[in-house]
Design an enzyme around this catalytic site. Structure first.
Site, PDB file in Angstrom:
ATOM      1  N   GLU A 241      11.311   6.810 -13.664  1.00 26.97           N
ATOM      2  CA  GLU A 241      10.665   6.730 -14.972  1.00 26.97           C
ATOM      3  C   GLU A 241      10.370   5.299 -15.399  1.00 26.97           C
ATOM      4  O   GLU A 241      10.667   4.877 -16.521  1.00 26.97           O
ATOM      5  CB  GLU A 241      11.510   7.462 -16.030  1.00 26.97           C
ATOM      6  N   GLU A 361      10.421  16.084 -12.028  1.00 27.93           N
ATOM      7  CA  GLU A 361      11.422  16.528 -12.996  1.00 27.93           C
ATOM      8  C   GLU A 361      10.738  17.489 -13.956  1.00 27.93           C
ATOM      9  O   GLU A 361       9.677  17.181 -14.499  1.00 27.93           O
ATOM     10  CB  GLU A 361      12.009  15.369 -13.812  1.00 27.93           C
TER      11      GLU A 361
END
Length: 471
Positions: A241, A361
């Protein structure tokens, strides 16, 4: 994450189907032992979630025709000439629990339970920088016991026919992350003012490159195979991320991705590489900004299209967290967003980028303040799988999704609200198993009869038109 075609089956169709199934069985018997193992796993009663470990020694790896490096061909993954669509999960903690002999069995347990519902890819941390049970205690200084724990994770994943996406560093502070690298540089006397200096400071970039070197050239103490030569590793991920808040133009982060992608590929040209981004659209695609969950998402320094055009990046990564991105919205509104979010990225991966996209995810919390409970979470999981199956039918770029996250029994203390314990979440396990079964059937049958140029209609055992594929 931060810590159908339905209708009557004619006699001709029935005979063709019978021949296809027979040929598929022959193919699986003679050339796809890995698929036979997986089919046997999926035949187990999902209520028991029990699977026998395949009897494969590490020395057999180089002789297993199905256990080869994953490659890309256009917007699909391939193993040899066979297409590969994946169903998987996240378990970030594997290395940490493997350090302690008293908890090491949890690694095997979660792989066993995941394999029982047909999951084939696990994403986990290949880092822990500073702090408790650190892999990298200081720049270039490693704890060998922790590295051996990661060796065990890779070896154990191989035994259960699960491939790993290994992330190389965290954007967030959990497990050290970029903040720890900047702290190391400050401790060495550098005058750095922001954690985002991670992306531009030459010394810090050198620390990270050195970690890449050590990770990729590590020789596994269980298998004696160097990581960069091990097909158990599905892909490397540059950063979990990644964001660069100090530069919303995205230029600083783009330069870092370019430099690090080149560095990784210079050491390991054979494994796939992905960025690790959440999928937010940025300045390079103004027409897509409205697809973001909110205005803020377009100002964090990432740019989905631009970031994935970097030479050396092999597939696109996207995350899906409607509950945190759209706090306060109804379940219906969040599910509608999920569908649009996924379709936009699949279309862009297919048409603009020409590469597969994996939703690395996806998850929702079931804690009290969330709009979701266990039942609506299952609706969310089914919605994600539904979009992917539509992509699979077309032979499009939606290549898979990895649930955040799967835990074994007895690890509730680590649950962030998104955890799924498969033996307890039987409905979720059945949904995941059914999706795995569909993908397995597609991967097998399409490779036999299509050879990447087919128009095929097949009915599944549960009556859905699962295997429509047109290229």
């Amino acid at each position: 994450m931060e810590t159908i075609f339905r209708g009557k089956v004619s006699l001709i169709h029935f005979l063709v189907r019978g021949l296809a199934v027979a040929a598929t069985i022959l193919l699986l018997i003679h050339g796809s032992h890995a698929h036979v193992d997986r089919v046997e796993i999926l035949r187990n009663d999902v209520d028991t979630l029990h699977v026998q470990r395949p009897n494969i020694s590490s020395s057999d790896a180089t002789h297993d025709e199905q256990w080869r490096m994953i490659k890309t061909r256009g917007s699909q993954f391939v193993v040899g000439d066979q297409p590969l669509y994946v169903n998987g999960f996240n378990s970030y903690w594997l290395m940490i629990l493997a350090v302690d002999p008293s908890t090491r069995g949890k690694v095997s347990e979660v792989f066993q339970q995941a394999a029982a519902v047909g999951l084939t890819v696990c994403r986990t941390w290949g880092f822990n920088d500073g702090g408790w049970r650190a892999l990298q205690k200081s720049p270039g200084v490693y704890d060998e016991n922790v590295f051996k724990a990661l060796d065990f994770v890779v070896s154990e994943a191989r035994k259960y026919r699960i491939r790993l996406i290994l992330s190389l560093i965290n954007n967030w502070d959990g497990y050290g992350g970029k903040a720890q690298y900047v702290k190391w540089a400050r401790d060495a006397g550098l005058n750095l003012t922001s954690d985002d200096d991670f992306f531009s400071d030459q010394t810090v970039k050198g620390y990270f490159k050195n970690h890449v070197n050590n990770m990729l050239t590590r020789v596994n103490t269980y298998t004696n195979v160097m990581y960069k030569d091990d097909p158990t590793i599905f892909a490397w991920e540059l950063m979990n991320e990644l964001r660069c808040m100090s530069d919303p133009t995205g230029n600083k982060l783009q330069a870092w991705i370019q430099e690090m992608a080149f560095h990784v590929k210079s050491i390991d040209p054979d494994h796939l590489l992905e960025v690790g981004a959440e999928g937010f659209y940025g300045p390079s695609s103004p027409a897509r900004l409205q697809a973001n969950p909110n205005t803020y998402a377009g100002q964090v320094g990432t740019d989905f299209i631009r970031n994935h055009r970097v030479l050396g990046i092999d597939f696109a990564s996207v995350h899906i967290y409607p509950d945190t991105w759209m706090s306060g919205a109804t379940v219906e509104a969040q599910l509608k967003f999920v569908q649009a979010w996924m379709q936009a990225h699949i279309a862009d991966a297919e048409i603009t980028l020409g590469m597969p996209v994996v939703f690395t995810e996806f998850g929702v919390s079931t804690r009290a303040r969330s709009a979701f409970n266990a039942t609506s979470r299952d609706q969310f999981v089914q919605a994600v799988y539904g979009v992917l199956l539509n992509s699979t039918r077309r032979g499009s770029a939606g290549a898979g999704a990895l649930l955040w996250q799967v835990f074994p029994e007895g690890t509730d203390y680590m649950d962030d609200g998104y955890g799924v314990v498969l033996p307890r979440a039987k409905d979720t396990a059945r949904i995941m198993s059914a999706h795995s079964r569909r993908l397995l059937a597609f991967n097998s049958r399409c490779s036999w009869s299509c050879s990447w140029g087919c128009r095929k209609e097949e009915q599944s055992e549960d009556g859905d038109d699962l295997l429509f594929h047109e290229l």
